[in-house]
Design a protein around this motif. Structure first.
Motif, PDB file in Angstrom:
ATOM      1  N   THR A   1      -2.677 -11.381   9.604  1.00 22.36           N
ATOM      2  CA  THR A   1      -3.873 -11.384   8.764  1.00 22.36           C
ATOM      3  C   THR A   1      -4.127 -10.009   8.173  1.00 22.36           C
ATOM      4  N   ASP A   2      -3.963  -8.964   8.989  1.00 15.89           N
ATOM      5  CA  ASP A   2      -4.148  -7.596   8.475  1.00 15.89           C
ATOM      6  C   ASP A   2      -3.117  -7.272   7.393  1.00 15.89           C
ATOM      7  N   LEU A   3      -1.880  -7.693   7.602  1.00 14.96           N
ATOM      8  CA  LEU A   3      -0.840  -7.427   6.612  1.00 14.96           C
ATOM      9  C   LEU A   3      -1.135  -8.145   5.293  1.00 14.96           C
ATOM     10  N   GLU A   4      -1.585  -9.384   5.388  1.00 16.92           N
ATOM     11  CA  GLU A   4      -1.904 -10.137   4.168  1.00 16.92           C
ATOM     12  C   GLU A   4      -3.026  -9.448   3.401  1.00 16.92           C
ATOM     13  N   ARG A   5      -3.982  -8.905   4.133  1.00 17.22           N
ATOM     14  CA  ARG A   5      -5.102  -8.230   3.468  1.00 17.22           C
ATOM     15  C   ARG A   5      -4.671  -6.902   2.856  1.00 17.22           C
ATOM     16  N   VAL A   6      -3.738  -6.214   3.481  1.00 19.61           N
ATOM     17  CA  VAL A   6      -3.192  -5.001   2.861  1.00 19.61           C
ATOM     18  C   VAL A   6      -2.467  -5.373   1.568  1.00 19.61           C
ATOM     19  N   GLY A   7      -1.785  -6.505   1.577  1.00 13.26           N
ATOM     20  CA  GLY A   7      -1.159  -6.982   0.347  1.00 13.26           C
ATOM     21  C   GLY A   7      -2.186  -7.205  -0.752  1.00 13.26           C
ATOM     22  N   ASP A   8      -3.345  -7.758  -0.388  1.00 13.65           N
ATOM     23  CA  ASP A   8      -4.417  -7.940  -1.367  1.00 13.65           C
ATOM     24  C   ASP A   8      -4.920  -6.598  -1.894  1.00 13.65           C
ATOM     25  N   LEU A   9      -5.000  -5.611  -1.010  1.00 14.02           N
ATOM     26  CA  LEU A   9      -5.447  -4.279  -1.441  1.00 14.02           C
ATOM     27  C   LEU A   9      -4.433  -3.649  -2.390  1.00 14.02           C
ATOM     28  N   ALA A  10      -3.152  -3.893  -2.163  1.00 14.36           N
ATOM     29  CA  ALA A  10      -2.123  -3.397  -3.081  1.00 14.36           C
ATOM     30  C   ALA A  10      -2.321  -4.002  -4.468  1.00 14.36           C
TER      31      ALA A  10
ATOM     32  N   ASP B   1       6.276  -2.124   0.840  1.00 15.45           N
ATOM     33  CA  ASP B   1       6.936  -1.907  -0.449  1.00 15.45           C
ATOM     34  C   ASP B   1       5.963  -2.133  -1.601  1.00 15.45           C
ATOM     35  N   ARG B   2       5.175  -3.205  -1.511  1.00 19.81           N
ATOM     36  CA  ARG B   2       4.212  -3.496  -2.579  1.00 19.81           C
ATOM     37  C   ARG B   2       3.121  -2.437  -2.635  1.00 19.81           C
ATOM     38  N   LEU B   3       2.700  -1.950  -1.482  1.00 20.41           N
ATOM     39  CA  LEU B   3       1.691  -0.896  -1.455  1.00 20.41           C
ATOM     40  C   LEU B   3       2.235   0.382  -2.072  1.00 20.41           C
ATOM     41  N   ASP B   4       3.475   0.716  -1.739  1.00 18.48           N
ATOM     42  CA  ASP B   4       4.105   1.910  -2.308  1.00 18.48           C
ATOM     43  C   ASP B   4       4.234   1.791  -3.824  1.00 18.48           C
ATOM     44  N   ARG B   5       4.651   0.611  -4.296  1.00 16.01           N
ATOM     45  CA  ARG B   5       4.769   0.397  -5.738  1.00 16.01           C
ATOM     46  C   ARG B   5       3.411   0.507  -6.427  1.00 16.01           C
ATOM     47  N   ALA B   6       2.380  -0.043  -5.794  1.00 17.01           N
ATOM     48  CA  ALA B   6       1.047   0.019  -6.382  1.00 17.01           C
ATOM     49  C   ALA B   6       0.563   1.459  -6.495  1.00 17.01           C
ATOM     50  N   LEU B   7       0.810   2.246  -5.463  1.00 13.00           N
ATOM     51  CA  LEU B   7       0.391   3.650  -5.488  1.00 13.00           C
ATOM     52  C   LEU B   7       1.158   4.428  -6.550  1.00 13.00           C
ATOM     53  N   THR B   8       2.453   4.152  -6.674  1.00 14.77           N
ATOM     54  CA  THR B   8       3.258   4.797  -7.710  1.00 14.77           C
ATOM     55  C   THR B   8       2.759   4.426  -9.092  1.00 14.77           C
ATOM     56  N   ALA B   9       2.458   3.136  -9.278  1.00 13.42           N
ATOM     57  CA  ALA B   9       1.948   2.677 -10.568  1.00 13.42           C
ATOM     58  C   ALA B   9       0.628   3.353 -10.903  1.00 13.42           C
ATOM     59  N   LEU B  10      -0.237   3.479  -9.907  1.00 17.11           N
ATOM     60  CA  LEU B  10      -1.540   4.097 -10.121  1.00 17.11           C
ATOM     61  C   LEU B  10      -1.396   5.564 -10.490  1.00 17.11           C
ATOM     62  N   GLU B  11      -0.481   6.243  -9.816  1.00 14.83           N
ATOM     63  CA  GLU B  11      -0.307   7.679 -10.045  1.00 14.83           C
ATOM     64  C   GLU B  11       0.355   7.965 -11.391  1.00 14.83           C
ATOM     65  N   THR B  12       1.285   7.109 -11.804  1.00 16.73           N
ATOM     66  CA  THR B  12       2.054   7.350 -13.030  1.00 16.73           C
ATOM     67  C   THR B  12       1.595   6.497 -14.207  1.00 16.73           C
ATOM     68  N   VAL B  13       0.548   5.711 -13.987  1.00 18.96           N
ATOM     69  CA  VAL B  13       0.042   4.779 -14.998  1.00 18.96           C
ATOM     70  C   VAL B  13       1.181   3.879 -15.507  1.00 18.96           C
ATOM     71  N   ASP B  14       1.906   3.302 -14.562  1.00 16.11           N
ATOM     72  CA  ASP B  14       3.050   2.438 -14.872  1.00 16.11           C
ATOM     73  C   ASP B  14       2.570   0.986 -14.846  1.00 16.11           C
ATOM     74  N   GLU B  15       2.246   0.465 -16.010  1.00 15.37           N
ATOM     75  CA  GLU B  15       1.674  -0.878 -16.075  1.00 15.37           C
ATOM     76  C   GLU B  15       2.690  -1.956 -15.715  1.00 15.37           C
ATOM     77  N   ALA B  16       3.967  -1.726 -16.022  1.00 11.71           N
ATOM     78  CA  ALA B  16       4.999  -2.714 -15.701  1.00 11.71           C
ATOM     79  C   ALA B  16       5.116  -2.894 -14.184  1.00 11.71           C
ATOM     80  N   THR B  17       5.121  -1.781 -13.459  1.00 12.55           N
ATOM     81  CA  THR B  17       5.190  -1.864 -11.997  1.00 12.55           C
ATOM     82  C   THR B  17       3.936  -2.502 -11.436  1.00 12.55           C
ATOM     83  N   ALA B  18       2.794  -2.183 -12.024  1.00 15.11           N
ATOM     84  CA  ALA B  18       1.542  -2.797 -11.582  1.00 15.11           C
ATOM     85  C   ALA B  18       1.602  -4.317 -11.722  1.00 15.11           C
ATOM     86  N   GLN B  19       2.176  -4.788 -12.816  1.00 10.39           N
ATOM     87  CA  GLN B  19       2.291  -6.234 -13.029  1.00 10.39           C
ATOM     88  C   GLN B  19       3.231  -6.874 -12.011  1.00 10.39           C
TER      89      GLN B  19
END
Length: 224
Positions: free
Chosen positions: A89-98, A26-44
């Motif tokens: 551990t892999d999941l936590e690191r994906v969270g960091d990438l998000a 969910d966090r990765l999806d939100r991050a990608l959406t924020a990046l694509e739409t320049v949605d700073e609120a979602t990024a925060q």
């Protein structure tokens, strides 16, 4: 701990790992959406939610350690706990990438290089992670191999996107001879290349999850 109770603990662990996977996805999806739409609120929101992922990771890591230390599982049960421990551990690191992707949203100028299709790269990366977790949930060895094979497609997308960014840098800006314009562009280029790299790393973690799941299922982590 009686055998039935121990088996229930293992089932609970799998459910909790999958729940953490849902949160990370969910966090990765939100991050990608924020990046694509320049949605700073979602990024925060993504950045602020990283503590929750870290907390869940530490709690489940402790659960795995307790199961290994107190119950001394053998054979398939041991592989399951060990694989779950590594997958966390892999999941936590994906969270960091998000979080990284969300931070790029706040810093990058997406008007520049808008032709680079980050959404396609992000969609494939998230699909690989989802399939890897499905393999973990269903003990699907064949799907583990499919994830590894499809990661080559993600690597290729990332390579082509990176090459396009660098080519455009040379063709559109350096030729102008404006050193300040080049410096500004280099900042955006660096952020975009880091974004592409992080999406590629999501795929790498998905392959890790698939390999660990394969080890859990067949006692062999080799993905060929």
């Amino acid at each position: 701990m009686p055998r039935d109770e121990f088996q229930q603990s293992l089932a609970d662990l799998r459910s909790e790992v999958l729940a953490m996977s849902d949160l990370v996805a969910d966090r990765l999806d939100r991050a990608l959406t924020a990046l694509e739409t320049v949605d700073e609120a979602t990024a925060q929101v993504v950045i602020g939610g990283d503590d929750e992922i870290d907390r869940r990771y530490l709690e489940l890591e402790s659960t795995c350690i307790q199961l290994l230390a107190q119950q001394q599982p053998v054979a398939g049960d041991l592989r399951f706990v060990a694989a779950s421990f590594k997958i966390l551990t892999d999941l936590e690191r994906v969270g960091d990438l998000a979080v990284n992707l969300a931070q790029y949203t706040l810093e990058a100028d997406r008007k520049r290089f808008a032709e680079v299709d980050l959404s396609a790269i992000g969609d494939l990366a998230t699909a690989l992670l989802d399939d890897a977790m499905t393999a973990y949930r269903t003990d699907d060895a064949a799907l583990c191999h499919e994830v590894a094979a499809r990661d080559d497609e993600l690597d290729s997308l990332c390579q082509r996107a990176s090459q396009r960014v660098v080519r455009d840098l040379i063709e559109r800006e350096v030729a102008d001879g404006d050193s300040w314009a080049v410096e500004r562009l280099l900042d955006d280029v660096s952020r975009l290349l880091l974004t592409i790299r992080d999406l590629e790393r999501v795929g790498d973690h998905a392959v890790n999850v698939a390999a660990r799941s394969l080890y859990m299922i067949e006692s062999d982590p080799t993905l060929v």
